[in-house]
Write a protein that holds these residues in place. Structure first.
Motif, PDB file in Angstrom:
ATOM      1  N   UNK A 189     -27.698  43.751  92.357  1.00 41.91           N
ATOM      2  CA  UNK A 189     -26.375  43.301  92.246  1.00 41.91           C
ATOM      3  C   UNK A 189     -26.145  42.556  93.529  1.00 41.91           C
ATOM      4  N   UNK A 190     -25.397  41.392  93.225  1.00 44.21           N
ATOM      5  CA  UNK A 190     -24.742  40.621  94.267  1.00 44.21           C
ATOM      6  C   UNK A 190     -23.250  40.250  94.119  1.00 44.21           C
ATOM      7  N   UNK A 191     -22.548  40.644  95.159  1.00 42.56           N
ATOM      8  CA  UNK A 191     -21.095  40.458  95.108  1.00 42.56           C
ATOM      9  C   UNK A 191     -20.939  39.566  96.206  1.00 42.56           C
ATOM     10  N   UNK A 192     -19.781  38.592  95.877  1.00 42.83           N
ATOM     11  CA  UNK A 192     -18.891  37.863  96.650  1.00 42.83           C
ATOM     12  C   UNK A 192     -17.425  38.117  96.536  1.00 42.83           C
ATOM     13  N   UNK A 193     -16.704  38.562  97.713  1.00 38.30           N
ATOM     14  CA  UNK A 193     -15.414  39.260  97.544  1.00 38.30           C
ATOM     15  C   UNK A 193     -14.462  38.377  98.368  1.00 38.30           C
ATOM     16  N   UNK A 194     -13.667  37.464  97.634  1.00 40.16           N
ATOM     17  CA  UNK A 194     -12.730  36.727  98.550  1.00 40.16           C
ATOM     18  C   UNK A 194     -11.305  37.154  98.367  1.00 40.16           C
ATOM     19  N   UNK A 195     -11.161  38.635  98.484  1.00 40.95           N
ATOM     20  CA  UNK A 195      -9.606  38.866  97.972  1.00 40.95           C
ATOM     21  C   UNK A 195      -9.055  39.473  99.198  1.00 40.95           C
ATOM     22  N   UNK A 196      -7.850  39.845  99.202  1.00 49.94           N
ATOM     23  CA  UNK A 196      -7.104  40.302 100.523  1.00 49.94           C
ATOM     24  C   UNK A 196      -7.266  41.611 100.911  1.00 49.94           C
ATOM     25  N   UNK A 197      -7.927  42.406 100.119  1.00 49.98           N
ATOM     26  CA  UNK A 197      -8.280  43.740 100.445  1.00 49.98           C
ATOM     27  C   UNK A 197      -9.370  44.329  99.392  1.00 49.98           C
ATOM     28  N   UNK A 198     -10.530  44.906 100.205  1.00 54.54           N
ATOM     29  CA  UNK A 198     -11.522  45.392  99.317  1.00 54.54           C
ATOM     30  C   UNK A 198     -11.030  46.592  98.545  1.00 54.54           C
ATOM     31  N   UNK A 199     -10.361  47.487  98.888  1.00 53.15           N
ATOM     32  CA  UNK A 199     -10.036  48.676  98.093  1.00 53.15           C
ATOM     33  C   UNK A 199      -8.894  48.400  97.050  1.00 53.15           C
ATOM     34  N   UNK A 200      -7.822  47.669  97.617  1.00 53.50           N
ATOM     35  CA  UNK A 200      -6.615  47.462  96.599  1.00 53.50           C
ATOM     36  C   UNK A 200      -6.314  46.099  96.811  1.00 53.50           C
TER      37      UNK A 200
END
Length: 414
Positions: A189-200
């Motif tokens: 699995x590859x993940x790219x996360x461009x959100x303001x918070x990982x958890x919420x």
């Protein structure tokens, strides 16, 4: 409902054009929380055609000021066994984490619907399992404050089906000896996360790409792999609320088919029916037909359960291809860190949330048949987001087969 699907896709497409491609939104919290939490909770269950009993669950989060978690679930009653998991054990702090999972169930039951795809009615038989076993190990390497991650996983599983019952629990046929199935899965699995918070997250987008290899364990098994795409987009509504959009696609890619001869498959399962026992004969034929469909096409990620199409039971709809869209409004009406300790449950609440959601999904054996038939779920949920990294979730969902209530530990659509 196709119009609903198109509206959701249009909203996601429009939102994508406004995504911050150059820089992700600033993070609010540490993506590797170490606040200690625990829960010890008995949960009764009662399921028609399956039985009743209770689960005793113990959960310890962020042990010794690390990200390491321990969870143990004991099941007693008509389903019995133990499930254990060690999660996010830090091998290299904030970089490399290990997860170990072990499930050993001595007896259980699962629903077996009349056919794969979306056309199957709600009627089902119950497969009685004498033994269910699954073990897995998972390594996750992450960087850039958990915005990038790569996960490698190895899992093996087995189960033994000893009988087929109807939905009321009456025996239709027995297998002597039990029919055994084994499987191995290797996945990345590859993940790219461009959100303001990982958890919420409340703003930005996140993409998961999953490759899972399902090699044939025997000459009569199919050999295939699956590719899954999971896109999440979070559109802020005000300072604290957000609308979450999800698009999910799963496809099985067949390398070689398994056994397609009904007589050979039936003989490999064992079991027998009296010549005039049409109920037994139909139940056995139903299981053979489902196995042949899986051997012919492979099997993608199923729909139904706590993540997608929440008004349907776990794994309700299966096929070689799956597509899903969903939207969820999350209102955070209580904010701020609030420690609590009820002896059996200790954590720090950071937000209490109300959610309204609508979902639509489809499965099919061929890609051109996707969305020929589909199902929808709508519902409401309550969540408690905590400083330990957990999201305690309760959802009530309604669809054309009735309502389902579920309690879970994480956000849907992960």
């Amino acid at each position: 409902m196709k119009r609903l699907m198109m509206v959701l896709l249009l909203l996601m497409s429009t939102a994508a054009t406004a995504m911050p491609w150059d820089e992700p939104p600033p993070r609010r919290n540490d993506p590797f929380p170490t606040e200690y939490a625990h829960m010890l909770l008995p949960l009764p269950y009662r399921m028609p055609g399956i039985g009743e009993g209770y689960f005793l669950m113990g959960y310890l989060s962020n042990l010794y000021e690390t990200t390491g978690d321990v969870a143990v679930v004991l099941a007693k009653g008509d389903a019995e066994g133990v499930i254990g998991q060690l999660d996010e054990l830090p091998l290299i702090e904030d970089r490399l984490h290990l997860q170990l999972f072990d499930m050993r169930i001595s007896k259980a039951s699962i629903s077996d619907y009349a056919e794969r795809g979306m056309g199957a009615g709600a009627d089902f038989n119950v497969l009685e399992l004498d033994a269910v076993s699954q073990q897995s190990a998972e390594l996750t390497l992450s960087g850039w404050q958990r915005r990038l991650a790569l996960t490698a996983r190895y899992a093996r599983s087995s189960n033994e089906v000893s009988a087929i019952r109807d939905a009321n629990g009456d025996i239709l046929t027995r297998y002597q000896p039990p029919s055994e199935t084994r499987g191995v899965q290797r996945s990345l699995r590859a993940m790219l996360d461009l959100t303001d918070d990982y958890q919420d997250p409340r703003q930005g987008w996140r993409l998961h790409l999953d490759f899972a290899d399902h090699p044939a364990e025997a000459a009569d098994n199919p050999d295939f792999y699956t590719l899954d795409w999971n896109l999440l987009y979070f559109l802020p509504v005000n300072d604290v609320d957000t609308i979450a959009f999800n698009y999910y696609r799963s496809d099985a890619h067949l390398r070689s088919q398994g056994e397609l001869d009904p007589a050979v498959v039936a003989a490999s399962l064992g079991g027998s029916c009296a010549p005039l026992d049409t109920v037994c004969i139909d139940a056995a034929a139903q299981r053979v037909a489902n196995i042949i469909a899986a051997n012919r096409y492979g099997t993608a990620t199923a729909l139904g359960g706590t993540d997608r199409l929440r008004s349907y039971g776990d794994g309700r709809f299966t096929g070689a291809h799956m597509e899903f869209v969903g939207v969820e409004f999350r209102s955070n009406f209580v904010q701020g860190a609030t420690p609590f300790d009820f002896f059996i449950w200790k954590d720090i609440s950071t937000s209490i949330q109300l959610a309204l959601f609508a979902e639509s999904g489809t499965v099919a054996e061929t890609t051109d048949a996707l969305w020929d038939e589909h199902r929808e779920s709508v519902g409401i949920g309550a969540r408690l987001v905590s400083a330990s990294g957990s999201v305690y979730r309760a959802d009530w969902a309604y669809g054309d087969e009735g309502a389902e209530f579920s309690v879970f530990f994480f956000y849907p659509w992960r």
